[in-house]
Design a protein around this motif. Structure first.
Motif, PDB file in Angstrom:
ATOM      1  N   LYS A 167     114.500  72.831  18.142  1.00 19.51           N
ATOM      2  CA  LYS A 167     114.245  72.373  16.779  1.00 19.51           C
ATOM      3  C   LYS A 167     114.927  71.036  16.501  1.00 19.51           C
ATOM      4  O   LYS A 167     114.429  70.240  15.724  1.00 19.51           O
ATOM      5  CB  LYS A 167     114.752  73.403  15.768  1.00 19.51           C
ATOM      6  N   ALA A 168     116.081  70.810  17.126  1.00 19.76           N
ATOM      7  CA  ALA A 168     116.854  69.600  16.851  1.00 19.76           C
ATOM      8  C   ALA A 168     116.788  68.614  18.017  1.00 19.76           C
ATOM      9  O   ALA A 168     117.696  67.808  18.192  1.00 19.76           O
ATOM     10  CB  ALA A 168     118.304  69.984  16.571  1.00 19.76           C
ATOM     11  N   SER A 169     115.733  68.668  18.804  1.00 16.52           N
ATOM     12  CA  SER A 169     115.649  67.854  20.010  1.00 16.52           C
ATOM     13  C   SER A 169     114.532  66.834  19.921  1.00 16.52           C
ATOM     14  O   SER A 169     113.597  66.973  19.132  1.00 16.52           O
ATOM     15  CB  SER A 169     115.381  68.745  21.223  1.00 16.52           C
ATOM     16  N   ASP A 170     114.638  65.824  20.787  1.00 19.65           N
ATOM     17  CA  ASP A 170     113.539  64.882  20.927  1.00 19.65           C
ATOM     18  C   ASP A 170     112.410  65.565  21.702  1.00 19.65           C
ATOM     19  O   ASP A 170     112.589  66.660  22.235  1.00 19.65           O
ATOM     20  CB  ASP A 170     114.000  63.609  21.635  1.00 19.65           C
ATOM     21  N   LEU A 171     111.280  64.920  21.785  1.00 19.32           N
ATOM     22  CA  LEU A 171     110.093  65.527  22.392  1.00 19.32           C
ATOM     23  C   LEU A 171     110.319  65.901  23.853  1.00 19.32           C
ATOM     24  O   LEU A 171     109.936  66.994  24.285  1.00 19.32           O
ATOM     25  CB  LEU A 171     108.887  64.598  22.254  1.00 19.32           C
ATOM     26  N   ALA A 172     110.949  65.031  24.625  1.00 18.99           N
ATOM     27  CA  ALA A 172     111.163  65.316  26.050  1.00 18.99           C
ATOM     28  C   ALA A 172     112.057  66.536  26.234  1.00 18.99           C
ATOM     29  O   ALA A 172     111.778  67.409  27.062  1.00 18.99           O
ATOM     30  CB  ALA A 172     111.773  64.102  26.748  1.00 18.99           C
ATOM     31  N   THR A 173     113.123  66.621  25.451  1.00 22.92           N
ATOM     32  CA  THR A 173     114.027  67.771  25.548  1.00 22.92           C
ATOM     33  C   THR A 173     113.342  69.037  25.073  1.00 22.92           C
ATOM     34  O   THR A 173     113.480  70.092  25.686  1.00 22.92           O
ATOM     35  CB  THR A 173     115.314  67.514  24.731  1.00 22.92           C
ATOM     36  N   ALA A 174     112.581  68.933  23.996  1.00 24.20           N
ATOM     37  CA  ALA A 174     111.849  70.094  23.482  1.00 24.20           C
ATOM     38  C   ALA A 174     110.856  70.600  24.512  1.00 24.20           C
ATOM     39  O   ALA A 174     110.719  71.815  24.710  1.00 24.20           O
ATOM     40  CB  ALA A 174     111.153  69.744  22.175  1.00 24.20           C
ATOM     41  N   THR A 175     110.185  69.702  25.203  1.00 23.71           N
ATOM     42  CA  THR A 175     109.228  70.096  26.242  1.00 23.71           C
ATOM     43  C   THR A 175     109.942  70.815  27.377  1.00 23.71           C
ATOM     44  O   THR A 175     109.472  71.842  27.870  1.00 23.71           O
ATOM     45  CB  THR A 175     108.478  68.860  26.775  1.00 23.71           C
ATOM     46  N   GLN A 176     111.084  70.301  27.773  1.00 25.03           N
ATOM     47  CA  GLN A 176     111.879  70.941  28.825  1.00 25.03           C
ATOM     48  C   GLN A 176     112.323  72.337  28.382  1.00 25.03           C
ATOM     49  O   GLN A 176     112.266  73.293  29.162  1.00 25.03           O
ATOM     50  CB  GLN A 176     113.083  70.072  29.173  1.00 25.03           C
ATOM     51  N   LEU A 177     112.751  72.458  27.139  1.00 26.92           N
ATOM     52  CA  LEU A 177     113.172  73.762  26.624  1.00 26.92           C
ATOM     53  C   LEU A 177     112.006  74.736  26.562  1.00 26.92           C
ATOM     54  O   LEU A 177     112.168  75.922  26.845  1.00 26.92           O
ATOM     55  CB  LEU A 177     113.836  73.608  25.256  1.00 26.92           C
ATOM     56  N   LEU A 178     110.808  74.261  26.212  1.00 21.54           N
ATOM     57  CA  LEU A 178     109.636  75.132  26.204  1.00 21.54           C
ATOM     58  C   LEU A 178     109.303  75.622  27.606  1.00 21.54           C
ATOM     59  O   LEU A 178     108.908  76.774  27.793  1.00 21.54           O
ATOM     60  CB  LEU A 178     108.439  74.416  25.584  1.00 21.54           C
TER      61      LEU A 178
END
Length: 92
Positions: free
Chosen positions: A30-41
């Motif tokens: 929720k508090a991440s940039d797109l690249a980090t959010a994609t990695q977390l997904l």
């Protein structure tokens, strides 16, 4: 898990821990940039697969593997039906 057959408690503990890790990853996303959010997904997807496999192992250990699979299929059918109704604006 060890090479020995895990106990029911170990299997359930593994599922519970993985669920907590997924929640933690979702909160970070929720508090991440797109690249980090994609990695977390991607991490969440792998964790969900682990949960599914662990549940299947537990169901087999309890002697209810086929029944569990059938329950999952029935649940998925109900969810898909609900989603279909939503796409029709609830007019199904």
């Amino acid at each position: 898990m060890s090479a020995e057959t895990p106990t029911h408690a170990q299997l359930l503990g593994h599922v519970g821990l993985t669920a907590l890790l997924i929640r933690e990853a979702a909160q970070k996303a929720k508090a991440s940039d797109l690249a980090t959010a994609t990695q977390l997904l991607d991490q969440i997807s792998a964790d969900v697969l682990t949960i599914g496999n662990t549940i299947a192992d537990l169901a087999d250990a309890l002697g209810c593997g086929p029944e569990t699979v059938e329950q999952m299929r029935d649940g998925l059918s109900r969810i898909n039906g609900f989603r279909a109704c939503q796409s029709l604006g609830g007019r199904a």
